[in-house]
Write a protein that holds these residues in place. Structure first.
Motif, mmCIF file in Angstrom:
data_model
loop_
_atom_site.group_PDB
_atom_site.id
_atom_site.type_symbol
_atom_site.label_atom_id
_atom_site.label_comp_id
_atom_site.label_asym_id
_atom_site.label_seq_id
_atom_site.Cartn_x
_atom_site.Cartn_y
_atom_site.Cartn_z
ATOM 1 N N GLU A 84 -12.140 -13.163 12.827
ATOM 2 C CA GLU A 84 -10.763 -13.600 13.042
ATOM 3 C C GLU A 84 -10.220 -14.419 11.872
ATOM 4 N N GLU A 85 -11.110 -14.899 10.991
ATOM 5 C CA GLU A 85 -10.691 -15.654 9.815
ATOM 6 C C GLU A 85 -10.376 -14.751 8.626
ATOM 7 N N LEU A 86 -10.673 -13.487 8.735
ATOM 8 C CA LEU A 86 -10.494 -12.578 7.614
ATOM 9 C C LEU A 86 -9.047 -12.149 7.392
ATOM 10 N N ASN A 87 -8.164 -12.381 8.358
ATOM 11 C CA ASN A 87 -6.760 -11.999 8.250
ATOM 12 C C ASN A 87 -6.609 -10.532 7.868
ATOM 13 N N LEU A 88 -7.216 -9.680 8.636
ATOM 14 C CA LEU A 88 -7.125 -8.250 8.372
ATOM 15 C C LEU A 88 -5.694 -7.776 8.613
ATOM 16 N N PRO A 89 -5.157 -6.983 7.697
ATOM 17 C CA PRO A 89 -3.776 -6.533 7.854
ATOM 18 C C PRO A 89 -3.662 -5.490 8.962
ATOM 19 N N THR A 90 -2.500 -5.468 9.575
ATOM 20 C CA THR A 90 -2.233 -4.432 10.563
ATOM 21 C C THR A 90 -1.899 -3.156 9.814
ATOM 22 N N ARG A 96 2.228 -1.820 2.292
ATOM 23 C CA ARG A 96 2.964 -2.833 1.518
ATOM 24 C C ARG A 96 1.996 -3.731 0.767
ATOM 25 N N GLU A 97 0.877 -4.076 1.375
ATOM 26 C CA GLU A 97 -0.104 -4.920 0.712
ATOM 27 C C GLU A 97 -0.699 -4.217 -0.516
ATOM 28 N N ILE A 98 -0.995 -2.950 -0.373
ATOM 29 C CA ILE A 98 -1.520 -2.173 -1.501
ATOM 30 C C ILE A 98 -0.479 -2.110 -2.615
ATOM 31 N N GLU A 99 0.762 -1.916 -2.233
ATOM 32 C CA GLU A 99 1.850 -1.857 -3.206
ATOM 33 C C GLU A 99 2.002 -3.193 -3.939
ATOM 34 N N GLN A 100 1.910 -4.295 -3.216
ATOM 35 C CA GLN A 100 2.020 -5.614 -3.830
ATOM 36 C C GLN A 100 0.864 -5.884 -4.792
ATOM 37 N N LYS A 101 -0.334 -5.485 -4.406
ATOM 38 C CA LYS A 101 -1.491 -5.676 -5.277
ATOM 39 C C LYS A 101 -1.347 -4.854 -6.555
ATOM 40 N N ASP A 102 -0.814 -3.628 -6.415
ATOM 41 C CA ASP A 102 -0.594 -2.780 -7.577
ATOM 42 C C ASP A 102 0.451 -3.398 -8.502
ATOM 43 N N GLU A 103 1.520 -3.923 -7.919
ATOM 44 C CA GLU A 103 2.560 -4.568 -8.718
ATOM 45 C C GLU A 103 2.006 -5.794 -9.439
ATOM 46 N N ALA A 104 1.197 -6.585 -8.749
ATOM 47 C CA ALA A 104 0.595 -7.771 -9.364
ATOM 48 C C ALA A 104 -0.330 -7.369 -10.512
#
Length: 170
Positions: A84-90, A96-104
Motif C-alpha cells: 500500500e506504500e508503493l502508490n501503484l498507479p491505476t 499519462r505517467e509513462i508519457e510524463q516520464k518520457d517527457e522528463a
C-alpha cells in the motif's frame, strides 16, 4: 602535522573537491556537507597523509567515495515497503505517467546538450531551486549574466522539446 601546514596542503584542493561533490550530489547543500566531511576525515588522518604521493588525487578519491556512500545510504530499499506504500498507479493513469516520464527524459537529454554554463545554471536554478545569489556564489557570474543564460537555456529547451513533440505526434 599542524593546522597551518594542513591548510597549506589541503585548502588548494577545496574548489576541485566542491566541483566533484556538486556534480555527484546534485545540489549545493549536499556538496558543501560532503566537502566538510572530507576535510574532517583528512584532519583526523593528518599524521598518516605525509606519505601520500598526490594530495589532490587522494582528496578527489576521498570525496568521490564519501558521495557514493551517501548516495547509496539515501537509496530506499524498495523491497521493505508495504504494497500500500508503493502508490501503484491505476490503469487510467499509467499512460499519462509513462508519457510524463518520457517527457522528463527528453528534457534531461536536452539539458545535457546545452553549453556547460547554461547547463550548470539551469540545473542550479530549475532543478536544485537555488537562489540567484547562491548561483552567483557557485559560478562567479553576475545576476544579469545568470538571467540571460537561464533565459537562453529555457528558450532553447522549449523550442527543441516542441520540435520533438511535434515530430512524434505526426
Amino acid at each position: 602535522m599542524d593546522a597551518a601546514s594542513f591548510k597549506q596542503q589541503f585548502l588548494p584542493c577545496h574548489a576541485k573537491l566542491y566541483r566533484v561533490a556538486f556534480r555527484l550530489m546534485g545540489n549545493v547543500q549536499d556538496a558543501e556537507d560532503m566537502v566538510q566531511e572530507a576535510y574532517l576525515k583528512l584532519w583526523k588522518k593528518r599524521d598518516e597523509l605525509s606519505e601520500v604521493a598526490s594530495i589532490e588525487a587522494y582528496c578527489v578519491t576521498l570525496i568521490k567515495n564519501l558521495c557514493y556512500d551517501s548516495l547509496r545510504a539515501c537509496r530506499p530499499d524498495e523491497d521493505s515497503r508495504l504494497p500500500e506504500e508503493l502508490n501503484l498507479p491505476t490503469d487510467s493513469n499509467i499512460a499519462r505517467e509513462i508519457e510524463q516520464k518520457d517527457e522528463a527524459r527528453q528534457v534531461k537529454r536536452l539539458i545535457g546538450q546545452l553549453p556547460r554554463s547554461q547547463q550548470q545554471i539551469i540545473l542550479l536554478r530549475d532543478v536544485n531551486d537555488c537562489s540567484y545569489e547562491e548561483i552567483e556564489q557557485v559560478t562567479g557570474l553576475t545576476a544579469v549574466n545568470i538571467r540571460v543564460l537561464l533565459s537562453r537555456a529555457r528558450k532553447k529547451i522549449r523550442e527543441q522539446f516542441n520540435e520533438i513533440m511535434n515530430y512524434e505526434s505526426k
